[in-house]
Design an enzyme around this catalytic site. Structure first.
Site, PDB file in Angstrom:
ATOM      1  N   TYR A 284     -22.187 -44.450 -40.754  1.00 46.95           N
ATOM      2  CA  TYR A 284     -21.126 -43.432 -40.835  1.00 46.95           C
ATOM      3  C   TYR A 284     -19.919 -43.814 -39.965  1.00 46.95           C
ATOM      4  O   TYR A 284     -18.795 -43.392 -40.219  1.00 46.95           O
ATOM      5  CB  TYR A 284     -21.701 -42.080 -40.427  1.00 46.95           C
ATOM      6  CG  TYR A 284     -20.966 -40.878 -40.990  1.00 46.95           C
ATOM      7  CD1 TYR A 284     -20.766 -40.728 -42.357  1.00 46.95           C
ATOM      8  CD2 TYR A 284     -20.483 -39.867 -40.153  1.00 46.95           C
ATOM      9  CE1 TYR A 284     -20.106 -39.625 -42.867  1.00 46.95           C
ATOM     10  CE2 TYR A 284     -19.820 -38.761 -40.656  1.00 46.95           C
ATOM     11  CZ  TYR A 284     -19.646 -38.644 -42.014  1.00 46.95           C
ATOM     12  OH  TYR A 284     -18.993 -37.535 -42.520  1.00 46.95           O
TER      13      TYR A 284
ATOM     14  N   LYS B  35     -15.318 -36.548 -37.592  1.00 45.34           N
ATOM     15  CA  LYS B  35     -15.961 -35.237 -37.779  1.00 45.34           C
ATOM     16  C   LYS B  35     -16.082 -34.497 -36.442  1.00 45.34           C
ATOM     17  O   LYS B  35     -15.960 -33.266 -36.401  1.00 45.34           O
ATOM     18  CB  LYS B  35     -17.336 -35.388 -38.433  1.00 45.34           C
ATOM     19  CG  LYS B  35     -17.279 -35.755 -39.917  1.00 45.34           C
ATOM     20  CD  LYS B  35     -16.497 -34.752 -40.742  1.00 45.34           C
ATOM     21  CE  LYS B  35     -16.678 -34.939 -42.234  1.00 45.34           C
ATOM     22  NZ  LYS B  35     -15.695 -34.159 -43.024  1.00 45.34           N
TER      23      LYS B  35
HETATM   24  N1  NAD Z   1     -21.032 -36.007 -49.385  1.00 46.29           N
HETATM   25  C1  NAD Z   1     -21.628 -35.808 -48.234  1.00 46.29           C
HETATM   26  O1  NAD Z   1     -22.710 -36.338 -47.960  1.00 46.29           O
HETATM   27  C2  NAD Z   1     -21.010 -34.876 -47.229  1.00 46.29           C
HETATM   28  C3  NAD Z   1     -21.806 -34.331 -46.209  1.00 46.29           C
HETATM   29  C4  NAD Z   1     -21.217 -33.495 -45.263  1.00 46.29           C
HETATM   30  C5  NAD Z   1     -19.860 -33.210 -45.334  1.00 46.29           C
HETATM   31  N2  NAD Z   1     -19.104 -33.758 -46.348  1.00 46.29           N
HETATM   32  C6  NAD Z   1     -17.673 -33.455 -46.363  1.00 46.29           C
HETATM   33  O2  NAD Z   1     -17.395 -32.637 -47.482  1.00 46.29           O
HETATM   34  C7  NAD Z   1     -16.011 -32.788 -47.800  1.00 46.29           C
HETATM   35  C8  NAD Z   1     -15.872 -33.044 -49.290  1.00 46.29           C
HETATM   36  O3  NAD Z   1     -16.448 -34.280 -49.632  1.00 46.29           O
HETATM   37  P1  NAD Z   1     -17.346 -34.512 -50.931  1.00 46.29           P
HETATM   38  O4  NAD Z   1     -18.649 -35.024 -50.475  1.00 46.29           O
HETATM   39  O5  NAD Z   1     -17.287 -33.326 -51.813  1.00 46.29           O
HETATM   40  O6  NAD Z   1     -16.620 -35.774 -51.606  1.00 46.29           O
HETATM   41  P2  NAD Z   1     -15.376 -35.896 -52.618  1.00 46.29           P
HETATM   42  O7  NAD Z   1     -15.070 -37.354 -52.687  1.00 46.29           O
HETATM   43  O8  NAD Z   1     -15.687 -35.199 -53.891  1.00 46.29           O
HETATM   44  O9  NAD Z   1     -14.236 -35.106 -51.864  1.00 46.29           O
HETATM   45  C9  NAD Z   1     -13.417 -35.684 -50.871  1.00 46.29           C
HETATM   46  C10 NAD Z   1     -12.019 -35.188 -51.176  1.00 46.29           C
HETATM   47  O10 NAD Z   1     -11.094 -35.612 -50.189  1.00 46.29           O
HETATM   48  C11 NAD Z   1      -9.866 -35.700 -50.850  1.00 46.29           C
HETATM   49  N3  NAD Z   1      -8.874 -36.459 -50.089  1.00 46.29           N
HETATM   50  C12 NAD Z   1      -8.995 -37.722 -49.580  1.00 46.29           C
HETATM   51  N4  NAD Z   1      -7.826 -38.072 -49.004  1.00 46.29           N
HETATM   52  C13 NAD Z   1      -6.977 -37.009 -49.141  1.00 46.29           C
HETATM   53  C14 NAD Z   1      -5.620 -36.768 -48.766  1.00 46.29           C
HETATM   54  N5  NAD Z   1      -4.882 -37.690 -48.120  1.00 46.29           N
HETATM   55  N6  NAD Z   1      -5.058 -35.563 -49.081  1.00 46.29           N
HETATM   56  C15 NAD Z   1      -5.777 -34.627 -49.732  1.00 46.29           C
HETATM   57  N7  NAD Z   1      -7.055 -34.799 -50.129  1.00 46.29           N
HETATM   58  C16 NAD Z   1      -7.635 -35.984 -49.835  1.00 46.29           C
HETATM   59  C17 NAD Z   1     -10.225 -36.400 -52.160  1.00 46.29           C
HETATM   60  O11 NAD Z   1      -9.233 -36.206 -53.131  1.00 46.29           O
HETATM   61  C18 NAD Z   1     -11.514 -35.696 -52.523  1.00 46.29           C
HETATM   62  O12 NAD Z   1     -11.253 -34.622 -53.384  1.00 46.29           O
HETATM   63  C19 NAD Z   1     -15.489 -33.904 -46.898  1.00 46.29           C
HETATM   64  O13 NAD Z   1     -14.913 -33.345 -45.744  1.00 46.29           O
HETATM   65  C20 NAD Z   1     -16.756 -34.638 -46.536  1.00 46.29           C
HETATM   66  O14 NAD Z   1     -16.631 -35.390 -45.352  1.00 46.29           O
HETATM   67  C21 NAD Z   1     -19.660 -34.559 -47.295  1.00 46.29           C
END
Ligand code: NAD
Length: 255
Positions: free
Chosen positions: A154, A161
């Site tokens: 990570y 985070k």
């Molecule tokens: N997938 C996992 O395992 C996980 C676990 C815990 C937390 N998260 C968090 O959940 C959130 C959503 O992620 P996800 O897993 O749904 O993946 P995802 O790839 O579907 O979503 C990530 C989003 O970030 C957006 N993004 C990136 N750069 C950007 C910018 N400059 N301006 C605006 N938007 C931007 C992308 O367009 C995308 O829609 C994130 O904060 C991620 O860190 C994910």
């Protein structure tokens, strides 16, 4: 319209694919009676295509959260559409490839800075861009991945985070007087685009197969979406600066 978000107007960022936590949040929010608006990055066309799978039609606005012009015009565009906002969902994370996947000790600051800007500072800039629309209070909800630990692969998303979690607490401190709550859902691993961009993500996710008290499904973003919707609702009226784990309970066990 009934549901725990009846009458709420919510801006949701981060809908990219059906695997996006934000997509499931948007679907559940509509089902629970909210009127929503989506923001899109990198291209509205991608988000518009996925948005067709939502229960109801929805407007999509382009928003790169590091672009000051996009942020400056956001309140006007959203205000015209919804009149105001009761909730904002920050579902945004990004780190350059050299900041992930076991390169922690060699990552240049430029890449760390990008990760911090997009993944942590943006919680503040997005909220401030929406603030003129939240005159009667509201709920801001973001997504984290438990920053208390150093995880495999990570890398600099971990400190990003940690910064997001701290930013959320400071926002809770500074926006409480305006009756704006700021909370995070700490989600377990989900096989979204963001996750797939982390080299070796499956090693990280595998931890859940062995240690999660509740069975964890990598392919199901809905539990995280449910947590977000709950925090947007009136059912956490005196909760702010909080991090709620939707991780199968893994944070609670040592081995
Ligand atoms: N997938 C996992 O395992 C996980 C676990 C815990 C937390 N998260 C968090 O959940 C959130 C959503 O992620 P996800 O897993 O749904 O993946 P995802 O790839 O579907 O979503 C990530 C989003 O970030 C957006 N993004 C990136 N750069 C950007 C910018 N400059 N301006 C605006 N938007 C931007 C992308 O367009 C995308 O829609 C994130 O904060 C991620 O860190 C994910």
């Amino acid at each position: 319209m009934s549901g725990i978000l009846a009458g709420k107007r919510v801006l949701i960022t981060g809908v990219l694919m059906e695997s996006s936590i934000a997509f499931h949040t948007a679907k559940l929010a509509q089902e629970q009676g909210a009127e929503i608006i989506l923001t899109a990055f990198p291209r509205p066309t991608l988000t518009e295509r996925i948005a067709k799978k939502l229960p109801k039609p929805v407007k999509v606005i382009e928003l790169d959260v590091t672009n000051d012009e996009h942020l400056a015009s956001l309140a006007d565009v959203v205000g015209e559409e919804l009149g105001g906002l009761d909730g904002v969902v920050h579902s945004i994370g990004f780190a350059p490839q050299d900041a992930l996947g076991g390169n922690f000790l060699n990552t240049p600051f430029e890449s760390v800075a990008t990760a911090m800007h997009v993944s942590a500072y943006s919680l503040k800039s997005l909220t401030m861009a929406c603030l003129p629309l939240m005159q009667e209070g509201g709920s801001v909800v973001g997504l984290t991945f438990d920053a208390q630990f150093a995880w495999p692969q990570y890398d600099w998303m971990g400190p990003a985070k940690a910064a997001l979690e701290a930013t959320s607490r400071y926002m809770a401190r500074d926006l409480g007087k305006q009756n704006i709550r700021c909370n995070l859902i700490s989600a377990g691993p989900i096989g979204s685009m963001a996750a797939k961009s982390i080299p070796g993500f499956s090693d990280l996710a595998d931890v859940w197969n062995h240690r999660s008290p509740l069975e964890w499904n990598l392919a199901d973003p809905e539990p995280a979406g449910r947590g977000v919707v709950a925090l947007l609702s009136d059912w956490f009226p005196k909760t702010t600066g909080e991090i709620i784990h939707v991780d199968g309970g893994l944070h609670a066990v040592g081995a």
